[in-house]
Design an enzyme around this catalytic site. Structure first.
Site, PDB file in Angstrom:
ATOM      1  CB  CYS A 122      -0.869   0.020   1.239  1.00 49.98           C
ATOM      2  SG  CYS A 122      -1.949  -1.560   1.306  1.00 49.98           S
ATOM      3  CG  HIS A 267      -3.650   3.015   1.939  1.00 50.37           C
ATOM      4  ND1 HIS A 267      -4.060   2.406   0.837  1.00 50.37           N
ATOM      5  CD2 HIS A 267      -3.401   2.027   2.776  1.00 50.37           C
ATOM      6  CE1 HIS A 267      -4.357   1.218   1.025  1.00 50.37           C
ATOM      7  NE2 HIS A 267      -3.940   0.685   2.087  1.00 50.37           N
ATOM      8  CG  ASN A 298      -6.930  -1.549   1.292  1.00 53.02           C
ATOM      9  OD1 ASN A 298      -6.368  -1.292   0.333  1.00 53.02           O
ATOM     10  ND2 ASN A 298      -6.451  -1.932   2.418  1.00 53.02           N
TER      11      ASN A 298
END
Length: 342
Positions: A122, A267, A298
């Site tokens: 990420c 993020h 996500n």
């Protein structure tokens, strides 16, 4: 002793264009609830996620990247042939070699651009952005294409109550090019490998070369493919407390304060993490905060450029705004910097 001629690059680098691609299939929480014992209210309260996008077989890592990159190239106003390097951050391109970046560079029509993949989870977009900045200032490329792309639906255990609802697919891309003034701040990045087990793949692919009877099975008796798993509470605490410190360090390194920010693009891991970071950083009300996770899920390396693209497209952010971006995840790794939006 011969003297090596110094490199001649641009004084600074900046993001010149951004593009995104979300798969056509929109998956609501109700679909996730078919395989886990939970509720729509629980998923929304724990993560903020209402829907996510899942890729079709045709929406490959390469195909999504090419779509997002085409938009970024057009937004930057350059030709693909001017791109000197292509950097792709992904954990969901399953071929060990060659790098998917080489296929993308070729299909976009670059002139034999340098091309390589990175695996930084990420935080991958931040890693790629930092590498691109270095290439431009050093002089090895005039324009660099940085892509964050994931098909995390391929790495999701739909029977894992802790993660089944989290992940989505998509691609985000930016063009980084020369600038006469600072527009990408110093990067604060690092890793904490002692916490690697908190986010990991359930098992390695090479176990398929052993006794298949030992592989995990789903409720129907089929083999469960490797998936992403995590220790939710440990990750939450680390992200909230440690990453807020890293975000502040990035502000300090750029020589600005929270009051100077226009936009915050963290993020897109969890709305509760985002809201906690906003509170810890004491961001003023005028700062626009990306919460793209609500409808995108996500998407790991793709989450920051996708969120950036949406904020600009909707007018919630505008060209020239000062934005703090921070990515964090498996490794555990992180990267934060302050940028001027394209």
């Amino acid at each position: 002793m011969a003297k090596i001629k110094p490199s001649k690059g641009a004084p600074y680098a900046r993001i010149l264009g951004v593009g995104g691609y979300r798969p056509t299939r929109v998956v609501p929480n109700e679909v996730i609830l078919e395989t886990i014992d939970s509720s729509d209210e629980w998923i929304r309260s724990r993560s903020g996620i209402e829907t996510r996008h899942w890729a079709s077989p045709e929406e490959t890592v390469a195909a999504m990247s090419i779509e997002a990159s085409g938009k970024a190239i057009a937004d930057a106003g350059i030709d693909a042939a001017q791109i000197g390097a292509v950097v792709v951050s992904t954990v969901s391109h399953f071929a060990q070699t060659p790098a998917i970046a080489t296929e993308i560079a070729d299909k976009l029509g670059t002139d034999k651009a340098a091309a390589f993949d990175i695996s930084a989870g990420c935080a991958g977009f931040g890693y790629g952005l930092t590498l691109a900045k270095g290439m431009i200032v050093e002089g090895s490329a005039e324009y660099v294409l940085v892509i964050g792309v994931e098909r995390l639906s391929d790495l999701t255990d739909l029977e894992d109550r802790a993660t089944a609802f989290l992940f989505g697919d998509g691609a985000g891309a930016v063009i980084v090019g020369p600038s006469q003034e600072p527009a990408i701040g110093p990067t604060v990045w690092g890793s904490e490998g002692d916490k690697a087990q908190t986010i990991k793949q359930t098992y390695a692919w090479d176990r398929f070369g052993g006794d298949l009877a030992e592989l995990p099975r789903d409720s129907k008796g089929g083999i469960k493919l490797p998936a992403i798993t995590q220790e939710g509470q440990a990750v939450f605490r680390w992200a909230v407390f440690e990453m807020a410190k890293v975000a502040q360090q990035a502000l300090d390194a750029a020589g600005i304060s929270a009051d100077d920010l226009d936009v915050f693009i963290p993020h897109q891991a969890n709305v509760r993490i985002i809201d906690s970071m906003v509170k810890t950083l004491k961001l003023p009300e005028h700062v626009t905060v990306a919460r793209d996770i609500r409808t995108t899920g996500n998407t790991s390396a793709a989450s920051i450029p996708l969120a950036m693209e949406r904020l600009l497209a909707t007018g919630e952010a505008k060209s020239g705004d000062t934005a703090l971006v921070i990515g964090f995840g498996a490794g555990l790794v992180y990267a934060a910097t302050v940028v001027t939006l394209p």
